[in-house]
Design an enzyme around this catalytic site. Structure first.
Site, PDB file in Angstrom:
ATOM      1  N   HIS A 188     -30.067 -20.356  72.101  1.00  0.00           N
ATOM      2  CA  HIS A 188     -30.963 -20.283  73.258  1.00  0.00           C
ATOM      3  C   HIS A 188     -30.527 -21.276  74.325  1.00  0.00           C
ATOM      4  O   HIS A 188     -29.938 -22.309  74.018  1.00  0.00           O
ATOM      5  CB  HIS A 188     -32.395 -20.647  72.825  1.00  0.00           C
ATOM      6  CG  HIS A 188     -32.928 -19.827  71.704  1.00  0.00           C
ATOM      7  ND1 HIS A 188     -32.611 -20.080  70.385  1.00  0.00           N
ATOM      8  CD2 HIS A 188     -33.738 -18.743  71.694  1.00  0.00           C
ATOM      9  CE1 HIS A 188     -33.213 -19.180  69.612  1.00  0.00           C
ATOM     10  NE2 HIS A 188     -33.892 -18.362  70.377  1.00  0.00           N
TER      11      HIS A 188
ATOM     12  N   HIS B   7     -33.328 -19.523  62.143  1.00  0.00           N
ATOM     13  CA  HIS B   7     -32.139 -18.808  62.614  1.00  0.00           C
ATOM     14  C   HIS B   7     -30.961 -19.181  61.710  1.00  0.00           C
ATOM     15  O   HIS B   7     -30.483 -20.308  61.754  1.00  0.00           O
ATOM     16  CB  HIS B   7     -31.802 -19.204  64.058  1.00  0.00           C
ATOM     17  CG  HIS B   7     -32.793 -18.713  65.061  1.00  0.00           C
ATOM     18  ND1 HIS B   7     -32.523 -17.679  65.926  1.00  0.00           N
ATOM     19  CD2 HIS B   7     -34.056 -19.092  65.324  1.00  0.00           C
ATOM     20  CE1 HIS B   7     -33.590 -17.461  66.677  1.00  0.00           C
ATOM     21  NE2 HIS B   7     -34.521 -18.303  66.341  1.00  0.00           N
TER      22      HIS B   7
ATOM     23  N   MET C  29     -38.377 -16.984  75.173  1.00  0.00           N
ATOM     24  CA  MET C  29     -37.330 -17.910  75.628  1.00  0.00           C
ATOM     25  C   MET C  29     -35.919 -17.385  75.326  1.00  0.00           C
ATOM     26  O   MET C  29     -34.970 -18.167  75.266  1.00  0.00           O
ATOM     27  CB  MET C  29     -37.515 -19.270  74.949  1.00  0.00           C
ATOM     28  CG  MET C  29     -38.920 -19.849  75.058  1.00  0.00           C
ATOM     29  SD  MET C  29     -39.101 -21.308  74.022  1.00  0.00           S
ATOM     30  CE  MET C  29     -40.895 -21.516  74.038  1.00  0.00           C
ATOM     31  N   SER C  30     -35.806 -16.081  75.114  1.00  0.00           N
ATOM     32  CA  SER C  30     -34.493 -15.559  74.713  1.00  0.00           C
ATOM     33  C   SER C  30     -34.223 -14.210  75.353  1.00  0.00           C
ATOM     34  O   SER C  30     -34.867 -13.829  76.332  1.00  0.00           O
ATOM     35  CB  SER C  30     -34.449 -15.435  73.180  1.00  0.00           C
ATOM     36  OG  SER C  30     -35.321 -14.403  72.742  1.00  0.00           O
TER      37      SER C  30
ATOM     38  N   ASN D 158     -47.844 -14.642  68.388  1.00  0.00           N
ATOM     39  CA  ASN D 158     -49.049 -15.403  68.756  1.00  0.00           C
ATOM     40  C   ASN D 158     -49.512 -14.885  70.112  1.00  0.00           C
ATOM     41  O   ASN D 158     -48.708 -14.353  70.867  1.00  0.00           O
ATOM     42  CB  ASN D 158     -48.701 -16.904  68.865  1.00  0.00           C
ATOM     43  CG  ASN D 158     -47.550 -17.134  69.852  1.00  0.00           C
ATOM     44  OD1 ASN D 158     -46.381 -16.973  69.498  1.00  0.00           O
ATOM     45  ND2 ASN D 158     -47.889 -17.456  71.078  1.00  0.00           N
TER      46      ASN D 158
ATOM     47  N   TYR E 209     -32.546 -23.210  75.768  1.00  0.00           N
ATOM     48  CA  TYR E 209     -33.290 -24.474  75.573  1.00  0.00           C
ATOM     49  C   TYR E 209     -32.592 -25.414  74.603  1.00  0.00           C
ATOM     50  O   TYR E 209     -32.904 -26.597  74.555  1.00  0.00           O
ATOM     51  CB  TYR E 209     -34.746 -24.217  75.143  1.00  0.00           C
ATOM     52  CG  TYR E 209     -34.928 -23.572  73.784  1.00  0.00           C
ATOM     53  CD1 TYR E 209     -34.624 -24.241  72.599  1.00  0.00           C
ATOM     54  CD2 TYR E 209     -35.413 -22.268  73.682  1.00  0.00           C
ATOM     55  CE1 TYR E 209     -34.806 -23.650  71.357  1.00  0.00           C
ATOM     56  CE2 TYR E 209     -35.597 -21.659  72.460  1.00  0.00           C
ATOM     57  CZ  TYR E 209     -35.287 -22.358  71.290  1.00  0.00           C
ATOM     58  OH  TYR E 209     -35.444 -21.751  70.085  1.00  0.00           O
ATOM     59  N   GLU E 210     -31.655 -24.903  73.815  1.00  0.00           N
ATOM     60  CA  GLU E 210     -30.905 -25.784  72.916  1.00  0.00           C
ATOM     61  C   GLU E 210     -29.838 -26.576  73.681  1.00  0.00           C
ATOM     62  O   GLU E 210     -29.176 -27.438  73.106  1.00  0.00           O
ATOM     63  CB  GLU E 210     -30.236 -24.960  71.815  1.00  0.00           C
ATOM     64  CG  GLU E 210     -31.233 -24.298  70.876  1.00  0.00           C
ATOM     65  CD  GLU E 210     -30.553 -23.361  69.883  1.00  0.00           C
ATOM     66  OE1 GLU E 210     -30.048 -23.848  68.861  1.00  0.00           O
ATOM     67  OE2 GLU E 210     -30.505 -22.143  70.156  1.00  0.00           O
TER      68      GLU E 210
ATOM     69  N   HIS F  22     -44.871 -23.441  65.934  1.00  0.00           N
ATOM     70  CA  HIS F  22     -43.714 -22.672  65.457  1.00  0.00           C
ATOM     71  C   HIS F  22     -43.953 -22.095  64.062  1.00  0.00           C
ATOM     72  O   HIS F  22     -43.460 -21.019  63.740  1.00  0.00           O
ATOM     73  CB  HIS F  22     -42.476 -23.562  65.485  1.00  0.00           C
ATOM     74  CG  HIS F  22     -41.188 -22.828  65.237  1.00  0.00           C
ATOM     75  ND1 HIS F  22     -40.807 -21.720  65.986  1.00  0.00           N
ATOM     76  CD2 HIS F  22     -40.204 -23.020  64.331  1.00  0.00           C
ATOM     77  CE1 HIS F  22     -39.640 -21.275  65.532  1.00  0.00           C
ATOM     78  NE2 HIS F  22     -39.249 -22.045  64.535  1.00  0.00           N
TER      79      HIS F  22
ATOM     80  N   SER G 217     -35.893 -15.042  65.553  1.00  0.00           N
ATOM     81  CA  SER G 217     -36.658 -15.905  64.627  1.00  0.00           C
ATOM     82  C   SER G 217     -37.313 -15.122  63.507  1.00  0.00           C
ATOM     83  O   SER G 217     -38.165 -14.273  63.761  1.00  0.00           O
ATOM     84  CB  SER G 217     -37.806 -16.621  65.363  1.00  0.00           C
ATOM     85  OG  SER G 217     -37.336 -17.423  66.387  1.00  0.00           O
TER      86      SER G 217
ATOM     87  N   ALA H 247     -39.182 -13.050  68.971  1.00  0.00           N
ATOM     88  CA  ALA H 247     -40.578 -13.433  68.814  1.00  0.00           C
ATOM     89  C   ALA H 247     -41.084 -13.736  70.217  1.00  0.00           C
ATOM     90  O   ALA H 247     -40.367 -14.332  71.021  1.00  0.00           O
ATOM     91  CB  ALA H 247     -40.676 -14.672  67.936  1.00  0.00           C
TER      92      ALA H 247
HETATM   93  N1  HPA Z   1     -44.134 -18.448  74.365  1.00  0.00           N
HETATM   94  C1  HPA Z   1     -42.798 -18.437  74.479  1.00  0.00           C
HETATM   95  N2  HPA Z   1     -41.997 -18.068  73.508  1.00  0.00           N
HETATM   96  C2  HPA Z   1     -42.557 -17.669  72.354  1.00  0.00           C
HETATM   97  C3  HPA Z   1     -43.931 -17.658  72.168  1.00  0.00           C
HETATM   98  C4  HPA Z   1     -44.774 -18.070  73.241  1.00  0.00           C
HETATM   99  O1  HPA Z   1     -46.017 -18.084  73.144  1.00  0.00           O
HETATM  100  N3  HPA Z   1     -44.153 -17.210  70.905  1.00  0.00           N
HETATM  101  C5  HPA Z   1     -42.942 -16.967  70.360  1.00  0.00           C
HETATM  102  N4  HPA Z   1     -41.961 -17.234  71.235  1.00  0.00           N
END
Ligand code: HPA
Length: 278
Positions: free
Chosen positions: A84, A62, A212-213, A236, A86-87, A248, A31, A114
């Site tokens: 991912h 992306h 998540m990746s 974050n 999740y997609e 996001h 990302s 990220a």
């Molecule tokens: N959690 C999961 N995936 C992420 C986060 C998060 O806080 N920030 C960026 N990708």
């Protein structure tokens, strides 16, 4: 048995027909971190949709193309964006690009992502070299019949994240005056950000970062003996660490802010990794 191996070989041949370059290092740019690939010279840019068998990414930030080009005189294969779980993609689809890299002769992969920061020593925008991972995605790209042409049934994960590459990265970061952290990445399926209770749980089991990746790709890379360096950008602090919601936009803003440091670090480590795989 599905013939992922044959599909990966065809896609690799398709890609190598578009360029005289023969990269031994691949980059997976997560990302907001894909811009580095735009700076490669003598490049070909191949949209994922054109590569037989490649999944196309749907996440914002992306771009979804493979760039083969030179960084200085070093040939690289760079993915601008990934897909991912999740997609809704299967683990096989998520790791197909890594399988293709294996068939292209890639020996080292640098993966970026990220991530949310669980370790309180990290600040927003910190870069963290992954030392290890915890796979909590409930899925594994190696489940199902093993294809011995890729690698063994029960691959070792003791040194999944190459110690030497981590050292190279820590030294390079110090030279640049922008020290990086190290940490353990927990991968969850997503797509929602975690609950504060989940983050407390992840901290208790030894995670410093959450995302998540990356983990499916690392598992596939290690299955094939590809060496791995993985770097997270803490976009974050994870849920409940600070009393504020995560969104996001914030994730993309942070990657945009650290992009310069991140590219400088990549440029510094690449020649040393190239020496290793020469
Ligand atoms: N959690 C999961 N995936 C992420 C986060 C998060 O806080 N920030 C960026 N990708």
């Amino acid at each position: 048995m599905s013939d992922e191996f044959t599909y990966a070989e065809s896609a690799a041949a398709f890609i190598l027909r578009q360029t005289p370059l023969r990269p031994r290092i691949a980059l997976v740019l997560g990302s907001g971190l894909g811009g580095f690939a735009d700076e490669l010279t003598e490049s070909v840019k191949i949209p994922y949709a054109e590569i037989p068998g490649f999944p196309s990414s749907t996440a914002v930030g992306h771009a979804g193309r493979l760039v083969i080009g030179n960084a200085g005189d070093l040939p690289l294969a760079a993915m601008q964006g990934r897909v991912h779980l999740y997609e809704g993609y299967s683990p096989t689809q998520v790791t197909f690009p890594m399988r293709v890299f294996g068939r292209m002769g890639i020996k080292a992969a640098i993966l970026t992502n990220a991530a949310g920061g669980i370790n309180r020593e990290y600040g927003q925008g910190a870069l963290v070299v992954m030392t290890d991972h915890i796979n909590l995605q409930g899925q594994n790209p190696l489940a199902g019949p093993n294809d011995d042409r890729f690698g063994p049934r029960f691959p070792d994960m003791t040194h999944a994240y190459c110690d030497k590459y981590r050292e190279i990265t820590l030294h390079a970061a110090r030279r640049l005056g922008k020290p990086v952290h190290q940490g353990v990445y927990a991968a969850l399926l997503g797509p929602n950000y975690e609950t504060p209770a989940e983050i407390r749980y992840l901290r208790a089991i030894g995670a410093d970062l959450v995302g998540m990746s990356t983990v499916p790709e690392v598992i596939a890379a290690r299955h094939m003996g590809i060496k791995v360096l993985a770097i997270s950008c803490v976009t974050n602090m994870a849920a409940g660490i600070l009393d504020q919601p995560i969104n996001h936009e914030e994730v993309l803003e942070t990657t945009a802010r650290v992009r310069g440091d991140f590219v400088a670090l990549l440029r510094a480590v690449l020649p040393e990794i190239a020496n290793d795989v020469a």
